[in-house]
Write a protein that holds these residues in place. Structure first.
Motif, PDB file in Angstrom:
ATOM      1  N   PHE A 191      -6.871  12.406  -7.260  1.00 20.13           N
ATOM      2  CA  PHE A 191      -6.353  11.175  -6.663  1.00 20.13           C
ATOM      3  C   PHE A 191      -7.447  10.191  -6.247  1.00 20.13           C
ATOM      4  O   PHE A 191      -7.148   9.080  -5.826  1.00 20.13           O
ATOM      5  CB  PHE A 191      -5.449  11.496  -5.470  1.00 20.13           C
ATOM      6  CG  PHE A 191      -4.127  12.077  -5.895  1.00 20.13           C
ATOM      7  CD1 PHE A 191      -3.166  11.277  -6.493  1.00 20.13           C
ATOM      8  CD2 PHE A 191      -3.851  13.425  -5.717  1.00 20.13           C
ATOM      9  CE1 PHE A 191      -1.951  11.799  -6.897  1.00 20.13           C
ATOM     10  CE2 PHE A 191      -2.639  13.960  -6.117  1.00 20.13           C
ATOM     11  CZ  PHE A 191      -1.685  13.145  -6.717  1.00 20.13           C
ATOM     12  N   ARG A 192      -8.703  10.572  -6.375  1.00 13.07           N
ATOM     13  CA  ARG A 192      -9.812   9.685  -6.012  1.00 13.07           C
ATOM     14  C   ARG A 192      -9.784   8.384  -6.818  1.00 13.07           C
ATOM     15  O   ARG A 192     -10.183   7.330  -6.343  1.00 13.07           O
ATOM     16  CB  ARG A 192     -11.132  10.416  -6.219  1.00 13.07           C
ATOM     17  CG  ARG A 192     -12.328   9.684  -5.638  1.00 13.07           C
ATOM     18  CD  ARG A 192     -13.593  10.525  -5.686  1.00 13.07           C
ATOM     19  NE  ARG A 192     -13.427  11.730  -4.866  1.00 13.07           N
ATOM     20  CZ  ARG A 192     -13.596  12.980  -5.327  1.00 13.07           C
ATOM     21  NH1 ARG A 192     -13.952  13.188  -6.566  1.00 13.07           N
ATOM     22  NH2 ARG A 192     -13.423  14.012  -4.536  1.00 13.07           N
ATOM     23  N   SER A 193      -9.282   8.457  -8.048  1.00 12.49           N
ATOM     24  CA  SER A 193      -9.276   7.280  -8.921  1.00 12.49           C
ATOM     25  C   SER A 193      -8.114   6.324  -8.633  1.00 12.49           C
ATOM     26  O   SER A 193      -8.059   5.253  -9.229  1.00 12.49           O
ATOM     27  CB  SER A 193      -9.220   7.718 -10.387  1.00 12.49           C
ATOM     28  OG  SER A 193      -8.003   8.403 -10.627  1.00 12.49           O
ATOM     29  N   VAL A 194      -7.224   6.675  -7.733  1.00  9.95           N
ATOM     30  CA  VAL A 194      -6.093   5.797  -7.410  1.00  9.95           C
ATOM     31  C   VAL A 194      -6.612   4.628  -6.573  1.00  9.95           C
ATOM     32  O   VAL A 194      -7.153   4.819  -5.485  1.00  9.95           O
ATOM     33  CB  VAL A 194      -5.004   6.569  -6.634  1.00  9.95           C
ATOM     34  CG1 VAL A 194      -3.908   5.632  -6.172  1.00  9.95           C
ATOM     35  CG2 VAL A 194      -4.438   7.694  -7.490  1.00  9.95           C
ATOM     36  N   PRO A 195      -6.439   3.388  -7.065  1.00 13.57           N
ATOM     37  CA  PRO A 195      -6.996   2.240  -6.353  1.00 13.57           C
ATOM     38  C   PRO A 195      -6.264   1.906  -5.051  1.00 13.57           C
ATOM     39  O   PRO A 195      -6.877   1.411  -4.115  1.00 13.57           O
ATOM     40  CB  PRO A 195      -6.868   1.091  -7.353  1.00 13.57           C
ATOM     41  CG  PRO A 195      -5.792   1.510  -8.285  1.00 13.57           C
ATOM     42  CD  PRO A 195      -5.820   3.016  -8.323  1.00 13.57           C
ATOM     43  N   ASP A 196      -4.966   2.183  -4.986  1.00 11.84           N
ATOM     44  CA  ASP A 196      -4.184   1.833  -3.796  1.00 11.84           C
ATOM     45  C   ASP A 196      -3.328   3.033  -3.409  1.00 11.84           C
ATOM     46  O   ASP A 196      -2.183   3.169  -3.860  1.00 11.84           O
ATOM     47  CB  ASP A 196      -3.315   0.603  -4.081  1.00 11.84           C
ATOM     48  CG  ASP A 196      -2.543   0.116  -2.858  1.00 11.84           C
ATOM     49  OD1 ASP A 196      -2.585   0.794  -1.806  1.00 11.84           O
ATOM     50  OD2 ASP A 196      -1.890  -0.936  -2.963  1.00 11.84           O
ATOM     51  N   THR A 197      -3.873   3.899  -2.565  1.00  5.35           N
ATOM     52  CA  THR A 197      -3.140   5.113  -2.197  1.00  5.35           C
ATOM     53  C   THR A 197      -1.861   4.791  -1.427  1.00  5.35           C
ATOM     54  O   THR A 197      -0.876   5.512  -1.546  1.00  5.35           O
ATOM     55  CB  THR A 197      -4.020   6.075  -1.377  1.00  5.35           C
ATOM     56  OG1 THR A 197      -4.517   5.391  -0.231  1.00  5.35           O
ATOM     57  CG2 THR A 197      -5.166   6.616  -2.209  1.00  5.35           C
ATOM     58  N   GLY A 198      -1.857   3.713  -0.659  1.00 10.25           N
ATOM     59  CA  GLY A 198      -0.647   3.324   0.070  1.00 10.25           C
ATOM     60  C   GLY A 198       0.502   3.016  -0.874  1.00 10.25           C
ATOM     61  O   GLY A 198       1.647   3.415  -0.636  1.00 10.25           O
ATOM     62  N   ALA A 199       0.209   2.308  -1.957  1.00 11.50           N
ATOM     63  CA  ALA A 199       1.241   1.981  -2.947  1.00 11.50           C
ATOM     64  C   ALA A 199       1.744   3.244  -3.633  1.00 11.50           C
ATOM     65  O   ALA A 199       2.946   3.408  -3.858  1.00 11.50           O
ATOM     66  CB  ALA A 199       0.697   0.996  -3.973  1.00 11.50           C
ATOM     67  N   LEU A 200       0.828   4.150  -3.961  1.00  9.68           N
ATOM     68  CA  LEU A 200       1.223   5.407  -4.593  1.00  9.68           C
ATOM     69  C   LEU A 200       2.137   6.206  -3.672  1.00  9.68           C
ATOM     70  O   LEU A 200       3.177   6.706  -4.100  1.00  9.68           O
ATOM     71  CB  LEU A 200      -0.001   6.232  -4.969  1.00  9.68           C
ATOM     72  CG  LEU A 200       0.303   7.634  -5.519  1.00  9.68           C
ATOM     73  CD1 LEU A 200       1.092   7.538  -6.818  1.00  9.68           C
ATOM     74  CD2 LEU A 200      -0.978   8.417  -5.704  1.00  9.68           C
ATOM     75  N   ILE A 201       1.765   6.316  -2.412  1.00 12.06           N
ATOM     76  CA  ILE A 201       2.589   7.059  -1.458  1.00 12.06           C
ATOM     77  C   ILE A 201       3.964   6.423  -1.325  1.00 12.06           C
ATOM     78  O   ILE A 201       4.983   7.116  -1.287  1.00 12.06           O
ATOM     79  CB  ILE A 201       1.866   7.172  -0.094  1.00 12.06           C
ATOM     80  CG1 ILE A 201       0.654   8.097  -0.242  1.00 12.06           C
ATOM     81  CG2 ILE A 201       2.814   7.673   0.992  1.00 12.06           C
ATOM     82  CD1 ILE A 201      -0.277   8.108   0.931  1.00 12.06           C
ATOM     83  N   GLY A 202       4.015   5.111  -1.305  1.00 12.82           N
ATOM     84  CA  GLY A 202       5.295   4.414  -1.249  1.00 12.82           C
ATOM     85  C   GLY A 202       6.176   4.724  -2.443  1.00 12.82           C
ATOM     86  O   GLY A 202       7.377   4.978  -2.300  1.00 12.82           O
ATOM     87  N   MET A 203       5.585   4.728  -3.635  1.00 14.86           N
ATOM     88  CA  MET A 203       6.346   5.050  -4.850  1.00 14.86           C
ATOM     89  C   MET A 203       6.837   6.497  -4.818  1.00 14.86           C
ATOM     90  O   MET A 203       7.981   6.770  -5.183  1.00 14.86           O
ATOM     91  CB  MET A 203       5.496   4.815  -6.087  1.00 14.86           C
ATOM     92  CG  MET A 203       5.282   3.360  -6.428  1.00 14.86           C
ATOM     93  SD  MET A 203       4.511   3.073  -8.033  1.00 14.86           S
ATOM     94  CE  MET A 203       3.002   4.013  -7.913  1.00 14.86           C
ATOM     95  N   LEU A 204       5.972   7.416  -4.388  1.00 13.67           N
ATOM     96  CA  LEU A 204       6.371   8.812  -4.340  1.00 13.67           C
ATOM     97  C   LEU A 204       7.495   9.039  -3.321  1.00 13.67           C
ATOM     98  O   LEU A 204       8.418   9.822  -3.582  1.00 13.67           O
ATOM     99  CB  LEU A 204       5.154   9.689  -4.014  1.00 13.67           C
ATOM    100  CG  LEU A 204       4.091   9.755  -5.104  1.00 13.67           C
ATOM    101  CD1 LEU A 204       2.866  10.515  -4.607  1.00 13.67           C
ATOM    102  CD2 LEU A 204       4.637  10.373  -6.383  1.00 13.67           C
ATOM    103  N   ARG A 205       7.440   8.352  -2.197  1.00  8.63           N
ATOM    104  CA  ARG A 205       8.518   8.470  -1.210  1.00  8.63           C
ATOM    105  C   ARG A 205       9.833   7.955  -1.778  1.00  8.63           C
ATOM    106  O   ARG A 205      10.895   8.531  -1.553  1.00  8.63           O
ATOM    107  CB  ARG A 205       8.153   7.738   0.064  1.00  8.63           C
ATOM    108  CG  ARG A 205       7.143   8.482   0.889  1.00  8.63           C
ATOM    109  CD  ARG A 205       6.902   7.828   2.219  1.00  8.63           C
ATOM    110  NE  ARG A 205       5.970   8.646   2.995  1.00  8.63           N
ATOM    111  CZ  ARG A 205       5.051   8.168   3.786  1.00  8.63           C
ATOM    112  NH1 ARG A 205       4.941   6.858   3.978  1.00  8.63           N
ATOM    113  NH2 ARG A 205       4.248   8.983   4.454  1.00  8.63           N
ATOM    114  N   THR A 206       9.774   6.859  -2.525  1.00  8.16           N
ATOM    115  CA  THR A 206      10.964   6.292  -3.150  1.00  8.16           C
ATOM    116  C   THR A 206      11.559   7.297  -4.140  1.00  8.16           C
ATOM    117  O   THR A 206      12.768   7.528  -4.155  1.00  8.16           O
ATOM    118  CB  THR A 206      10.636   4.965  -3.862  1.00  8.16           C
ATOM    119  OG1 THR A 206      10.144   4.041  -2.893  1.00  8.16           O
ATOM    120  CG2 THR A 206      11.863   4.392  -4.555  1.00  8.16           C
ATOM    121  N   LEU A 207      10.705   7.891  -4.954  1.00 13.26           N
ATOM    122  CA  LEU A 207      11.174   8.884  -5.925  1.00 13.26           C
ATOM    123  C   LEU A 207      11.769  10.113  -5.232  1.00 13.26           C
ATOM    124  O   LEU A 207      12.808  10.626  -5.635  1.00 13.26           O
ATOM    125  CB  LEU A 207      10.025   9.310  -6.836  1.00 13.26           C
ATOM    126  CG  LEU A 207       9.532   8.258  -7.820  1.00 13.26           C
ATOM    127  CD1 LEU A 207       8.261   8.745  -8.512  1.00 13.26           C
ATOM    128  CD2 LEU A 207      10.611   7.949  -8.851  1.00 13.26           C
TER     129      LEU A 207
END
Length: 109
Positions: free
Chosen positions: A87-103
């Motif tokens: 996950f180090r390469s993820v530029p915006d971890t907040g956006a990723l977490i938001g998407m995962l919560r939605t899913l």
């Protein structure tokens, strides 16, 4: 599954809990019967001990052995290291977490 149940048992033990199989299965999000089968394998490998619960002789309380606790600690460290590297390469971890919560909220289907 062995990793999940061993690591969850170890974590609960280190936080003052000695779970029974039902509690562990619920915490780990697994089927109780499958958990029971896997726990037998972990016991055969001397990684956990299943002890009769004095309050309910039908239930088994779970404790990691010294060997199981060491293996769980090492495995958790390795998994966290791999997760961190992935996950180090993820530029915006907040956006990723938001998407995962939605899913996760949408559930299967």
């Amino acid at each position: 599954m062995q990793f999940v149940l061993l690591a969850t048992t170890w974590w609960m033990n280190t936080h003052g809990e000695v779970p029974n199989q039902l509690t562990l299965a619920g915490r780990a999000g697994t089927d109780v019967k499958m958990a029971s089968q896997v726990l037998r394998k972990l016991e055969d490998k001397d990684l956990i001990r299943r002890e009769v619960d004095r309050a309910d002789t039908r239930a088994k309380r779970l404790r990691t052995t010294a060997r199981g606790a060491e293996l769980a600690r090492e495995a958790v460290e390795r998994v966290e290291g791999v997760d961190g590297a992935f996950f180090r390469s993820v530029p915006d971890t907040g956006a990723l977490i938001g998407m995962l919560r939605t899913l996760a909220a949408a559930g299967p289907g």
